[in-house]
Write an enzyme that holds these catalytic residues in place. Structure first.
Site, mmCIF file in Angstrom:
data_model
loop_
_atom_site.group_PDB
_atom_site.id
_atom_site.type_symbol
_atom_site.label_atom_id
_atom_site.label_comp_id
_atom_site.label_asym_id
_atom_site.label_seq_id
_atom_site.Cartn_x
_atom_site.Cartn_y
_atom_site.Cartn_z
ATOM 1 N N ASP A 130 5.514 6.956 3.945
ATOM 2 C CA ASP A 130 4.435 6.122 3.154
ATOM 3 C C ASP A 130 4.816 4.452 3.566
ATOM 4 O O ASP A 130 3.952 3.874 3.476
ATOM 5 C CB ASP A 130 4.161 6.403 2.041
ATOM 6 C CG ASP A 130 3.690 7.732 1.416
ATOM 7 O OD1 ASP A 130 2.979 8.154 2.250
ATOM 8 O OD2 ASP A 130 4.431 8.451 0.356
ATOM 9 N N ASP A 176 5.253 7.802 -2.010
ATOM 10 C CA ASP A 176 6.918 7.821 -2.875
ATOM 11 C C ASP A 176 7.708 8.050 -1.417
ATOM 12 O O ASP A 176 8.978 8.210 -1.800
ATOM 13 C CB ASP A 176 6.690 8.895 -3.768
ATOM 14 C CG ASP A 176 6.466 10.443 -3.293
ATOM 15 O OD1 ASP A 176 5.785 10.559 -2.271
ATOM 16 O OD2 ASP A 176 6.892 11.269 -4.045
ATOM 17 N N ASP A 192 -1.110 8.990 -1.594
ATOM 18 C CA ASP A 192 -0.476 10.336 -1.236
ATOM 19 C C ASP A 192 -0.627 11.338 -1.935
ATOM 20 O O ASP A 192 -0.768 11.172 -3.387
ATOM 21 C CB ASP A 192 1.029 10.006 -0.798
ATOM 22 C CG ASP A 192 1.653 11.024 -0.400
ATOM 23 O OD1 ASP A 192 1.543 11.714 0.523
ATOM 24 O OD2 ASP A 192 2.960 11.378 -1.119
#
Length: 899
Positions: free
Chosen positions: A641, A637, A326
């Site tokens: 996700d 985070d 990410d």
């Protein structure tokens, strides 16, 4: 239902509610019964008892348990008890480790706000969020956590932090306008607020449209609960090994028992021999030792700021071939930062990290600017500080911003050179009036009085907006007419920032008279002097560039998967070295919607950036990579996700900035949120895998030795074969005399070429690179030597017990020397024999205890040994040393991998 497509009247009709009265108490209760509490359903969890019983599904433990039961029926109770104790101990150790890692989705359930301000029967009241139902009218204020999915009815500079849900680092300004696009991603539904997001600024009123599992967060929770559990490469290899060893054990037992029965041997005696062979063929300590080695690795990783939640993931990182990362908060700092400042045709770079108020403004030669000699910079930072509502805060050495992160970036930029809002007020500046930012004007302005009594309107906003409202430009330390040439130069500055994926915020001002102060806003925000532009970005973490390069050197590809815009993602990816050339693709979420799974599998090997993706997209990407035989690590985070973290071979969450949901969905948590920590974890994972292979080499060579010496006895001792080793002798060696020193291989240092190797393939065997052949060849040679010594003693008139004791000792010492060689994949001649001091200490201790048992009545009773002469002991040691030194010497000379 696409609530963002409905206008207010249709919304009210659809939800059967009243914007003036809200729902009645009775209607709310009825809907609560219909829709259920506004909570996320908890996944069914395995009970503690079931978790313990599952450990006995290990095929090796099943075979051992059967052997123990048969020993009991055969009258060998000592053997039976010892074997069954070992079975329970193995299961118990693994159970304790897994129990510590077992967690539910409680954190996701707790993410919602505890209370909400709700309109019920015409009165506003504060109620627990779990009592919200579709049709409730609620208020949102700065700092609130949104308690359900809400369609906004009115807003006042309402900005929502959706970063945990969408990956978008900038708060989203909400509107009440009906959206007409038939399909929109979560991040583009600007008239909606979503459960678990945070009100960053402003306030508003809206109507609840979805609660509980029907919300976007509930959808993610459902994806997490239904996500398939991914078997790790380590688990697959251990399962394959277990079945192979069982096959070997069954074949060996069939051969030996067949020979024995054909020669008229007693079936009970053959049963006991078969049990001995089963015990010999199966490395009883393997599950325990692998668990212990992984636990040691987990502790080592924890000391390096990587906390393991699933033990098997310790090794999985070492076999990772792709890291899907990410962007926001993982590759970047999730802290908006001014990194460039343009004014008067000059661009100044701004140093520093995140919200920490430490840094410098540098000119084009890299020299630090003198604020007093650079008025265009000083004036711009003064405007940025006063026309601003954000607050910079410090707690425990960590800085954060209260308010809009972009405004916070301006506050930090001024603080780096000593410009503080409070200090400016102390110097005589006074804020008289403010006109807040709104999405229509795309700007904000304030009226201030300077220390000398002059009045100014100062403004910040989108560059094209302020440029359209300006008739002058500040150039060469003075205001000049805004000619087409100057406009062109300003546009070049905007384009330059755009190429760097910087968000631009322009500054302007105009002097006014005291009499003009009370004029309407629209009369003030014109005839401005265009002053400067801030270039703002959520910057990459400084250590990530090197970490990405190290991953590349180790054969690991890094792929960015983000909810942010493609241009921003591409710029960051290129800066970090993730996207290295124009041939690497950048694919967006809408494009993914048009791509089939088959086509996606073809594209993922050459795609380095996926932008504007949803949680479902992330799962598709991970699965597509896995379908191409990649071992995928997914970092993240946010709540968005979590499903992909669960589906990946190893999920890696950020420990500081990460949501608890992401942590609970991950296998590994980075305690310092440092991407480079992953590289250290990869190194540790590879070292652990190497050491497990070293243990397997040592342990399985012993197993082959034990099985083959019995086979040699039955094949070569004509019609009266005798078993060289008893079942308890084999158990003693497998679990203590050999296993305890072998465990110390877990402390071996890394091989020199550890991080220059390419990653292992997903389906690569433990026995790759000639290891299987080496185990078999050396095991057979060792087994024959043990049998030969056993037969030699018998042929010279020694007793059966004495011959078995010599065989027992020869196996111990052969394994001791072989263990020293197994410390490396090279040979004993390239090692410092005393470097692993723990191994040497445990080796001497275990051998000493084994020898002591031979000379003690208790040991003779349990193991069936007898004392041997000193001469025969020394002779056995000398002969036992020969195979390791001779075979390793041949390997050194000729480079045979199989030896």
């Amino acid at each position: 239902m696409k609530w963002f497509n409905l206008d207010t009247s249709k919304l009210v009709t659809q939800l059967d509610t009243s914007l003036e009265q809200g729902l009645s108490t009775q209607e709310a209760q009825a809907r609560l019964q219909k829709y259920g509490a506004n909570e996320l359903a908890e996944a069914v969890q395995m009970s503690t008892l079931m978790l313990f019983l599952v450990q006995f599904k290990n095929p090796m433990l099943v075979i051992l348990a059967v052997g123990g039961v048969l020993s009991g029926f055969g009258g060998h109770m000592v053997d039976a008890i010892a074997i069954l104790v070992i079975v329970v101990a193995n299961a118990l150790i693994t159970f304790i480790q897994e129990l510590g890692a077992k967690k539910s989705l409680d954190s996701l359930r707790e993410m919602g706000a505890p209370n909400a301000v709700v309109l019920r029967s015409g009165s506003w009241e504060k109620l627990p969020v779990k009592h919200l139902v579709p049709g409730d009218v609620i208020k949102l204020n700065t700092g609130d956590v949104v308690g359900a999915d809400v369609r906004m009815l009115n807003t006042n500079q309402l900005q929502i932090d959706e970063s945990a849900l969408t990956g978008e680092s900038e708060p989203v300004e909400k509107s009440i306008d009906t959206l007409h696009a038939p399909e929109l991603g979560i991040g583009d539904r600007i008239n909606m607020c979503f459960m678990s997001t945070i009100v960053a600024a402003g306030n508003g009123t809206g109507v609840v449209v979805s609660t509980g599992m029907d919300t976007e967060v509930g959808h993610i929770a459902n994806l997490m609960q239904t996500a398939e559990s991914v078997e790790t490469p380590m688990q697959r290899r251990l399962n394959t090994l277990s079945h192979a060893l069982i096959g070997v054990a069954v074949a060996a037992v069939a051969i030996v028992v067949g020979i024995g029965l054909s020669n008229g041997a007693d079936w009970l005696e053959m049963l006991q021999t078969g049990i001995s062979l089963c015990v010999a063929a199966i490395p009883e300590g393997l599950p325990t030792i692998v668990t212990i080695v992984l636990t040691m690795g987990a502790k080592q990783m924890a000391s390096g700021n990587a906390r393991v939640r699933q033990l098997a993931s310790v090794e999985t990182l070492g076999s990772t071939t792709v890291i899907c990362s990410d962007k926001t908060g993982t590759l970047t700092q999730n802290q908006m930062q001014v990194v460039a400042y343009w004014s008067g045709g000059s661009t100044f770079d701004v140093t520093g990290q995140g919200f920490e108020p430490v840094g410098r403004f540098l000119d084009t030669q890299g020299e630090e600017l003198d604020l007093e000699q650079t008025p265009q910079l000083k004036y711009g930072l003064i405007i940025s500080a006063i026309c601003n509502d954000a607050q910079l805060q410090e707690k425990d050495g960590r800085y954060s911003v209260q308010g809009n992160p972009t405004e916070g970036a301006l506050v930090v930029a001024g603080t780096k050179v000593g410009i503080y809002r409070e200090a400016l007020y102390d110097e005589g500046f006074e804020l008289l009036k403010s006109f807040p930012f709104d999405s229509k004007r795309k700007m904000a302005s304030s009226i201030i009085r300077g220390p000398l009594g002059r009045h100014w309107l100062i403004a910040k906003g989108a560059p094209d907006v302020l440029l359209g409202r300006s008739n002058k430009v500040y150039w060469n330390d003075e205001a000049q007419a805004l000619t087409p040439e100057f406009e062109q130069k300003i546009h070049l500055g905007i384009e330059a920032f755009g190429k760097r994926a910087l968000r631009t915020l322009a500054l302007a001002f105009v002097e006014i008279t005291e009499a003009d102060i009370d004029k309407p806003q629209e009369e003030h925000e014109k005839d401005l002097t265009f002053l400067a532009m801030h270039g703002i970005i959520d910057p990459p973490r400084p250590e990530v560039v090197e970490a990405v390069a190290q991953c590349a050197d180790a054969g690991i590809r890094t792929v960015m998967i983000t909810g942010d815009h493609a241009a921003t993602a591409q710029a960051i990816a290129e800066e970090l070295g993730i996207r290295r050339n124009d041939d690497e693709l950048v694919i967006t979420g809408p494009q993914l919607e048009e791509i089939s799974d088959r086509k996606l599998r073809e594209l993922v090997p050459k795609t380095s950036v996926f932008a504007r993706v949803s949680p479902e997209h992330k799962q598709r990407i991970v699965k597509a990579l896995q379908a191409t035989n990649e071992v995928v690590a997914m970092t993240g985070d946010g709540v968005n996700d979590a499903p992909a973290l669960r589906n990946a071979d190893i999920g890696v969450a950020m420990g500081i900035a990460g949501t608890q949901v992401a942590k609970d969905s991950a296998d590994l948590v980075l305690l310092d949120d440092n991407f480079s920590t992953i590289v250290s974890a990869v190194r540790e994972g590879r070292r652990i895998y190497d050491n497990i292979r070293k243990y397997l080499r040592a342990g399985l060579t012993a197993n082959v030795s034990e099985v083959s010496c019995v086979l040699f006895a039955f094949l070569l001792m004509a019609n009266d074969p005798l078993v060289p080793l008893t079942a308890l002798m084999i158990l003693w060696i497998n679990l203590l005399a050999d296993a305890m020193p072998s465990l110390c291989l877990g402390w071996e240092k890394q091989e020199a070429d550890l991080m220059s190797r390419k990653p292992r393939k997903r389906d690569e065997s433990f026995f790759a690179d000639g290891l299987g052949a080496r185990i078999l060849v050396r095991g057979l040679i060792h087994g024959y030597i043990i049998y030969a010594l056993f037969d030699l003693v018998l042929s010279r008139g020694g007793s059966y017990a004495y011959a078995q004791t010599i065989a027992f000792l020869s196996l111990i010492f052969i394994q001791n020397f072989h263990l020293l060689d197994a410390r490396s994949f090279k040979s004993i001649y390239r090692l410092n024999p005393f470097e692993n001091k723990l191994l040497i200490t445990v080796l001497f201790a275990a051998t000493g205890v084994s020898i002591a048992l031979i000379y003690s009545p208790l040991g003779n009773l349990i193991l069936g040994t007898v004392p041997v002469s000193g001469k025969h002991l020394l002779m056995t040691i000398a002969i036992a040393a020969m195979p390791t030194f001779i075979l390793s010497g041949i390997k050194e000379l000729f480079g045979f991998k199989w030896l």
